[in-house]
Design a protein around this motif. Structure first.
Motif, PDB file in Angstrom:
ATOM      1  N   ASP A  69       0.851  -1.187   0.000  1.00  0.00           N
ATOM      2  CA  ASP A  69       0.000   0.000   0.000  1.00  0.00           C
ATOM      3  C   ASP A  69       0.891   1.243   0.000  1.00  0.00           C
ATOM      4  OD1 ASP A  69       0.950   0.247   2.592  1.00  0.00           O
ATOM      5  OD2 ASP A  69      -0.885  -0.516   3.509  1.00  0.00           O
ATOM      6  N   VAL A  70       0.253   2.406   0.081  1.00  0.00           N
ATOM      7  CA  VAL A  70       1.006   3.659  -0.019  1.00  0.00           C
ATOM      8  C   VAL A  70       2.020   3.786   1.114  1.00  0.00           C
ATOM      9  CG1 VAL A  70       0.800   6.172   0.026  1.00  0.00           C
ATOM     10  CG2 VAL A  70      -0.877   4.808  -1.232  1.00  0.00           C
ATOM     11  N   SER A  71       1.623   3.402   2.328  1.00  0.00           N
ATOM     12  CA  SER A  71       2.523   3.550   3.469  1.00  0.00           C
ATOM     13  C   SER A  71       3.717   2.597   3.352  1.00  0.00           C
ATOM     14  CB  SER A  71       1.774   3.300   4.780  1.00  0.00           C
ATOM     15  OG  SER A  71       1.286   1.976   4.844  1.00  0.00           O
ATOM     16  N   ASP A  72       3.466   1.337   2.927  1.00  0.00           N
ATOM     17  CA  ASP A  72       4.577   0.394   2.754  1.00  0.00           C
ATOM     18  C   ASP A  72       5.511   0.840   1.641  1.00  0.00           C
ATOM     19  OD1 ASP A  72       4.231  -1.495   4.771  1.00  0.00           O
ATOM     20  OD2 ASP A  72       2.651  -2.508   3.669  1.00  0.00           O
ATOM     21  N   ALA A  73       4.952   1.401   0.574  1.00  0.00           N
ATOM     22  CA  ALA A  73       5.785   1.874  -0.523  1.00  0.00           C
ATOM     23  C   ALA A  73       6.732   2.975  -0.057  1.00  0.00           C
ATOM     24  CB  ALA A  73       4.910   2.376  -1.672  1.00  0.00           C
ATOM     25  N   ALA A  74       6.224   3.896   0.781  1.00  0.00           N
ATOM     26  CA  ALA A  74       7.071   4.978   1.303  1.00  0.00           C
ATOM     27  C   ALA A  74       8.172   4.415   2.190  1.00  0.00           C
ATOM     28  CB  ALA A  74       6.210   5.969   2.077  1.00  0.00           C
ATOM     29  N   ARG A  75       7.820   3.448   3.017  1.00  0.00           N
ATOM     30  CA  ARG A  75       8.819   2.848   3.907  1.00  0.00           C
ATOM     31  C   ARG A  75       9.877   2.099   3.109  1.00  0.00           C
ATOM     32  NH1 ARG A  75       5.870  -0.933   7.870  1.00  0.00           N
ATOM     33  NH2 ARG A  75       7.996  -1.144   8.681  1.00  0.00           N
ATOM     34  N   GLU A  76       9.457   1.355   2.121  1.00  0.00           N
ATOM     35  CA  GLU A  76      10.401   0.560   1.344  1.00  0.00           C
ATOM     36  C   GLU A  76      11.346   1.435   0.527  1.00  0.00           C
ATOM     37  OE1 GLU A  76       7.427  -3.322   1.046  1.00  0.00           O
ATOM     38  OE2 GLU A  76       7.730  -2.020  -0.699  1.00  0.00           O
ATOM     39  N   GLU A  77      10.842   2.527   0.008  1.00  0.00           N
ATOM     40  CA  GLU A  77      11.723   3.441  -0.729  1.00  0.00           C
ATOM     41  C   GLU A  77      12.774   4.028   0.211  1.00  0.00           C
ATOM     42  OE1 GLU A  77      13.805   5.405  -3.255  1.00  0.00           O
ATOM     43  OE2 GLU A  77      12.148   4.109  -3.917  1.00  0.00           O
ATOM     44  N   TYR A  78      12.351   4.365   1.433  1.00  0.00           N
ATOM     45  CA  TYR A  78      13.285   4.933   2.410  1.00  0.00           C
ATOM     46  C   TYR A  78      14.320   3.891   2.826  1.00  0.00           C
ATOM     47  CZ  TYR A  78      14.916   7.584   6.467  1.00  0.00           C
ATOM     48  OH  TYR A  78      15.694   8.273   7.384  1.00  0.00           O
ATOM     49  N   MET A  79      13.875   2.660   3.106  1.00  0.00           N
ATOM     50  CA  MET A  79      14.829   1.617   3.498  1.00  0.00           C
ATOM     51  C   MET A  79      15.794   1.295   2.358  1.00  0.00           C
ATOM     52  SD  MET A  79      12.766  -1.050   6.010  1.00  0.00           S
ATOM     53  CE  MET A  79      11.252  -1.262   5.084  1.00  0.00           C
ATOM     54  N   ALA A  80      15.300   1.297   1.130  1.00  0.00           N
ATOM     55  CA  ALA A  80      16.169   1.016  -0.023  1.00  0.00           C
ATOM     56  C   ALA A  80      17.270   2.063  -0.149  1.00  0.00           C
ATOM     57  CB  ALA A  80      15.340   0.960  -1.302  1.00  0.00           C
ATOM     58  N   SER A  81      16.962   3.330   0.194  1.00  0.00           N
ATOM     59  CA  SER A  81      17.991   4.370   0.096  1.00  0.00           C
ATOM     60  C   SER A  81      19.110   4.129   1.102  1.00  0.00           C
ATOM     61  CB  SER A  81      17.353   5.753   0.312  1.00  0.00           C
ATOM     62  OG  SER A  81      16.840   5.888   1.625  1.00  0.00           O
ATOM     63  N   TRP A  82      18.794   3.597   2.263  1.00  0.00           N
ATOM     64  CA  TRP A  82      19.818   3.249   3.245  1.00  0.00           C
ATOM     65  C   TRP A  82      20.683   2.085   2.725  1.00  0.00           C
ATOM     66  CZ3 TRP A  82      21.387   5.338   7.832  1.00  0.00           C
ATOM     67  CH2 TRP A  82      20.597   6.339   8.395  1.00  0.00           C
ATOM     68  N   ILE A  83      20.009   1.103   2.121  1.00  0.00           N
ATOM     69  CA  ILE A  83      20.756  -0.063   1.648  1.00  0.00           C
ATOM     70  C   ILE A  83      21.725   0.333   0.529  1.00  0.00           C
ATOM     71  CG2 ILE A  83      20.520  -2.348   0.583  1.00  0.00           C
ATOM     72  CD1 ILE A  83      17.703  -2.465   1.901  1.00  0.00           C
ATOM     73  N   ARG A  84      21.273   1.188  -0.397  1.00  0.00           N
ATOM     74  CA  ARG A  84      22.159   1.629  -1.477  1.00  0.00           C
ATOM     75  C   ARG A  84      23.358   2.388  -0.923  1.00  0.00           C
ATOM     76  NH1 ARG A  84      17.108   2.733  -4.146  1.00  0.00           N
ATOM     77  NH2 ARG A  84      17.233   4.897  -3.417  1.00  0.00           N
ATOM     78  N   ALA A  85      23.130   3.255   0.061  1.00  0.00           N
ATOM     79  CA  ALA A  85      24.226   4.040   0.636  1.00  0.00           C
ATOM     80  C   ALA A  85      25.210   3.143   1.370  1.00  0.00           C
ATOM     81  CB  ALA A  85      23.661   5.101   1.576  1.00  0.00           C
ATOM     82  N   ALA A  86      24.697   2.164   2.108  1.00  0.00           N
ATOM     83  CA  ALA A  86      25.585   1.256   2.839  1.00  0.00           C
ATOM     84  C   ALA A  86      26.421   0.429   1.871  1.00  0.00           C
ATOM     85  CB  ALA A  86      24.762   0.357   3.750  1.00  0.00           C
ATOM     86  N   ALA A  87      25.777  -0.083   0.823  1.00  0.00           N
ATOM     87  CA  ALA A  87      26.524  -0.883  -0.156  1.00  0.00           C
ATOM     88  C   ALA A  87      27.614  -0.047  -0.817  1.00  0.00           C
ATOM     89  CB  ALA A  87      25.549  -1.430  -1.201  1.00  0.00           C
ATOM     90  N   HIS A  88      27.322   1.215  -1.073  1.00  0.00           N
ATOM     91  CA  HIS A  88      28.294   2.097  -1.717  1.00  0.00           C
ATOM     92  C   HIS A  88      29.473   2.389  -0.795  1.00  0.00           C
ATOM     93  CE1 HIS A  88      29.762   5.288  -4.351  1.00  0.00           C
ATOM     94  NE2 HIS A  88      29.819   6.088  -3.293  1.00  0.00           N
ATOM     95  N   ASN A  89      29.224   2.465   0.506  1.00  0.00           N
ATOM     96  CA  ASN A  89      30.267   2.849   1.463  1.00  0.00           C
ATOM     97  C   ASN A  89      30.892   1.657   2.186  1.00  0.00           C
ATOM     98  OD1 ASN A  89      30.212   6.031   1.760  1.00  0.00           O
ATOM     99  ND2 ASN A  89      28.071   5.375   1.588  1.00  0.00           N
ATOM    100  N   ALA A  90      30.549   0.432   1.806  1.00  0.00           N
ATOM    101  CA  ALA A  90      31.026  -0.748   2.532  1.00  0.00           C
ATOM    102  C   ALA A  90      32.462  -1.108   2.207  1.00  0.00           C
ATOM    103  CB  ALA A  90      30.122  -1.941   2.228  1.00  0.00           C
ATOM    104  N   GLY A  91      33.046  -0.491   1.194  1.00  0.00           N
ATOM    105  CA  GLY A  91      34.431  -0.790   0.850  1.00  0.00           C
ATOM    106  C   GLY A  91      34.650  -2.222   0.424  1.00  0.00           C
ATOM    107  N   GLY A  92      33.668  -2.798  -0.255  1.00  0.00           N
ATOM    108  CA  GLY A  92      33.811  -4.170  -0.730  1.00  0.00           C
ATOM    109  C   GLY A  92      33.418  -5.223   0.272  1.00  0.00           C
ATOM    110  N   ARG A  93      33.125  -4.847   1.514  1.00  0.00           N
ATOM    111  CA  ARG A  93      32.721  -5.821   2.526  1.00  0.00           C
ATOM    112  C   ARG A  93      31.212  -6.084   2.425  1.00  0.00           C
ATOM    113  NH1 ARG A  93      34.515  -3.799   8.205  1.00  0.00           N
ATOM    114  NH2 ARG A  93      33.637  -5.837   8.765  1.00  0.00           N
ATOM    115  N   PRO A  94      30.759  -7.187   3.011  1.00  0.00           N
ATOM    116  CA  PRO A  94      29.330  -7.516   2.903  1.00  0.00           C
ATOM    117  C   PRO A  94      28.445  -6.521   3.684  1.00  0.00           C
ATOM    118  CG  PRO A  94      30.639  -9.439   3.527  1.00  0.00           C
ATOM    119  CD  PRO A  94      31.536  -8.255   3.667  1.00  0.00           C
ATOM    120  N   VAL A  95      27.195  -6.497   3.301  1.00  0.00           N
ATOM    121  CA  VAL A  95      26.144  -5.762   4.015  1.00  0.00           C
ATOM    122  C   VAL A  95      25.018  -6.755   4.291  1.00  0.00           C
ATOM    123  CG1 VAL A  95      24.425  -3.920   3.873  1.00  0.00           C
ATOM    124  CG2 VAL A  95      26.726  -3.562   2.926  1.00  0.00           C
TER     125      VAL A  95
END
Length: 739
Positions: free
Chosen positions: A164-190
């Motif tokens: 629903d609309v609320s889950d979509a907003a939450r998932e977009e926000y969580m995805a932005s954290w995951i992309r940033a962590a993967a970018h800054n992980a220096g090749g290590r797992p996330v």
């Protein structure tokens, strides 16, 4: 670099085990957890060393939410194991006060209703009663190597249900954290730990988009840790998410499946024995044998929850159950449940209560209230009495009422005034220290920064959904709490509801309560309040307008309706200065109702009594003779006595005419009239009933005392039934020629 997604079911030991094993094996750069991102700067508070369960309690204006954790919550395990590994741990979900959580008091409320169809199909396929039984069979019964099974399960679930609309907003926000962590992980797992419903969508969303760390939305709200309890986590008490039976799954987490099953059986048997339910050693052996057999039949290496419960029912319950066992569905126990089922559910849920580390920050309200309780000597245990005319006692009373309104446990009012018209000037309270007090005070901080503000906020929250008589209770609670800031709002709402109300009984409650506050409450500062006067005016007018339109044949007297008429009489007598109606207008309404042949008898009698109490001199004798029918007389008198009892006592003719009418009845007619007559005369206290008896004797010219007539030891109905029996015997003798 790899990102490992672990979709979990909240409060699942099997998922928690998988999370721990994955983090220890991968030693990731980041562990990202579904949780409130605004807490990231305060994760050390979570790691102080609390006794779980605990919850993050977040509040903003108009909204409050909990994020609960127990020892086996996958999110908690991700936090603690990740921290122990030296990993950068972060919550990645929107704050609890974000609009995406509107209407949701629990962050981890599952989306199971949205994928009910696929769950029903799976339950049919695996012969499971519900999602909990299905989950145990698929995952808890065999927690080893479940990663692939979990992924398939949640892919199937999400494939049949959209966000629903609320889950979509939450998932977009969580995805932005995951992309940033993967970018800054220096090749290590996330490692990403989120509810399984979100996991398939998050996998797809992280492929593209910004890799900047997202901003955390700001708010005027606040978040604090609070102690939680297994009872609040239990689906059998209405909890919205995760696993049921928290005490059982706590044992699974700490002791393993086999020992948890044995412990559950022992706990249930012990609880039953402590309640004097007969459970023999043979019953215990049978329960274990049946549980083991069911587990093997269902393909489980060790008995799981429903195996144990079904075995216990088979061994301990010999009669037919009046309702299905509660573990075959979701929700609380229904009334009338078998005692064995009650104890099983209690043993499954447990009574574990969390405790915060002493260094845990708390809102200022907690410290202020605890200090105020100490200063006023209200932090002890036992019973106390308060004289409300004493200013110091009134201060203590107001503090206790504020805590009562906020539902802070340990403060039970046993006696005291119940309405504004109640002449009681003393209160008695029972004080009981308890562990839940601090948690309740932390949660009360959502309503205000001081005890008075918090109590006022809690009362304000009750207004929108309150009925008109409940609003009167809110108003009286405000007076007891010494809170005047919300009274105008309550009264404005009350007046609006009164203008459109159609329930005479409820209006009577409102009018009596508000009139009492207006007339008497100098203690609480509401006497002669002009805003209260406005409500009195609206209520009295509305009651008279409604009762004039009531039409029905003979019926039992409506005592609630008569109380509304009494309140209207009192408003005219004691608060005429605030009424827009003139006294002669009220008398005119009373005359019309009293002469309306279609009006209920009790209302006609009440209307005549109202006019009489307001100074008119009605022809009571004529009215009495007109209502002499056995099925109407008692009800008519009930209305008359309710409104004009004192006038009846001072009248020279009413008792005599009434005696003549009753004496003229046949025995059959008297039996018809008797129940309503008893109700009518109940309006007179014992001393006044003696006065009436004296007048009956005088009217008949008979010797004796009124006291002897009113002190009979036999129920009048028994006497009447005996008279009826005598009459039937006489009739039989005549019919058979034996008289």
């Amino acid at each position: 670099m790899t990102t490992t997604f672990i979709g979990v079911r909240h409060h699942s030991p099997a998922c928690a085990q998988l999370v721990a094993e994955t983090i220890e094996r991968l030693n990731p750069a980041y562990v990202l957890i579904e949780g409130p991102a605004d807490i990231n700067g305060r994760l050390d508070e979570l790691l102080l060393g609390h006794d779980l369960p605990v919850a993050i309690f977040s509040y903003d204006e108009g909204h409050a939410s909990w994020t609960p954790f127990c020892d086996y919550s996958p999110e908690w395990v991700a936090l603690t194991v990740g921290h122990a590994q030296g990993t950068d741990v972060r919550f990645i979900d929107l704050p609890a006060w974000h609009p995406a959580f509107e209407g949701r008091s629990n962050r981890y409320a599952d989306a199971e209703l949205r994928y009910a169809e696929v769950v029903e199909r799976l339950c049919r396929e695996f012969a499971a009663d519900n999602v909990d039984t299905l989950w145990d069979h698929l995952f808890e019964a065999d927690p080893d190597d479940i990663a692939e099974r979990l992924a398939q399960y949640f892919d199937l679930v999400r494939g049949s249900a959209g966000a629903d609309v609320s889950d979509a907003a939450r998932e977009e926000y969580m995805a932005s954290w995951i992309r940033a962590a993967a970018h800054n992980a220096g090749g290590r797992p996330v490692v990403v730990v989120t509810g399984g419903f979100h996991t398939p969508a998050l996998r797809a969303m992280v492929a593209s988009g910004s890799t900047d760390w997202p901003e955390i939305p700001k708010s005027s709200g606040a978040s604090y840790l609070v102690p939680y309890s297994h009872q609040r986590l239990d689906a059998f008490t209405g909890y919205q998410s995760g696993m049921p039976s928290p005490e059982y799954y706590h044992r699974v987490w700490t002791d393993g499946l086999a020992k948890a099953a044995d412990g559950l059986v022992e706990s249930v048997v012990d609880r039953l024995r402590r309640r004097n339910q007969a459970v023999s050693t043979a019953d215990l052996i049978a329960a274990r044998t049946l549980s083991t057999g069911l587990a093997r039949l269902r393909g489980h290496v060790h008995p799981v929850r429903t195996d144990v419960l079904d075995g216990l029912v088979s061994a301990l319950v010999s009669e037919d159950l009046t309702q299905p066992p509660p573990w075959t569905r979701r929700g609380p126990l229904l009334p009338g449940a078998h005692p064995a089922l009650v104890e099983m559910v209690a043993a499954l849920g447990g009574d574990r209560v969390g405790r915060l580390h002493p260094a845990t920050p708390a809102p200022p309200l907690v410290t202020a209230v605890l200090e105020e309780l100490r200063t006023l000597d209200l932090d002890g245990e036992g019973r106390i009495g308060l004289d409300l005319t004493d200013p110091a006692a009134m201060t203590r009373s107001r503090v206790l009422h504020r805590l009562r309104v906020l539902k802070v446990p340990g403060f039970q009012r046993q006696t005291g005034p119940l309405t504004g018209a109640d002449p009681v000037l003393e209160e008695r309270w029972r004080l009981t220290p308890c562990d839940e007090r601090v948690a309740a005070l932390i949660e009360a901080a959502a309503f205000g920064g001081t005890l008075a503000e918090a109590a006022g906020g809690a009362l304000q929250r009750r207004i929108p959904d309150a009925s008109i008589d409940d609003l009167t209770g809110v108003l009286f609670d405000a007076a007891l709490c010494g809170i005047t800031t919300l009274s105008d709002d309550v009264i404005t709402t009350l007046a609006e509801r009164v203008r459109s109300a159609s329930d005479v009984a409820a209006l009577g409650v409102v009018l009596a309560g508000v009139l009492g506050l207006w007339r008497h409450d100098r203690l609480f500062g509401t006497a002669r309040d002009p805003v209260l006067g406005a409500v009195i005016d609206v209520s009295a007018t509305r009651i008279l307008w409604l009762v004039e339109g009531l039409h029905s044949g003979p019926a039992p007297a409506d005592t609630e309706r008569l109380r509304a008429m009494v309140a209207t009489r009192d408003a005219v007598v004691h608060a005429e200065s605030v009424l827009t109606m003139r006294r002669d207008d009220v008398q005119g309404v009373a005359r019309r109702i009293a002469s309306d042949a279609k009006a209920p008898p009790d209302l006609r009698g009440a209307a005549l009594g109202l006019g009489w109490a307001l100074g008119e001199l009605p022809d009571v004798e004529r009215a009495l003779r007109g209502m002499a029918a056995p099925d109407m007389l008692g009800d008519w008198l009930a209305g008359l006595f309710a409104l004009a009892r004192e006038d009846v006592l001072t009248s020279e003719h009413v008792v005599g005419v009434l005696d003549e009418l009753v004496h003229a009845m046949t025995e059959a007619e008297f039996l018809i009239a008797l129940p309503a007559l008893r109700l009518a005369f109940a309006y007179f206290p014992p001393l006044e009933r003696e006065t009436i008896a004296e007048r009956v004797l005088a009217h008949r010219g008979a010797p004796g005392s009124g006291r002897s007539l009113t002190r009979v030891t036999v129920d009048p109905l028994v006497v009447a039934e005996g008279m009826a029996l005598d009459r039937r015997v006489d009739d039989l003798l005549v019919r058979e020629g034996l008289a």
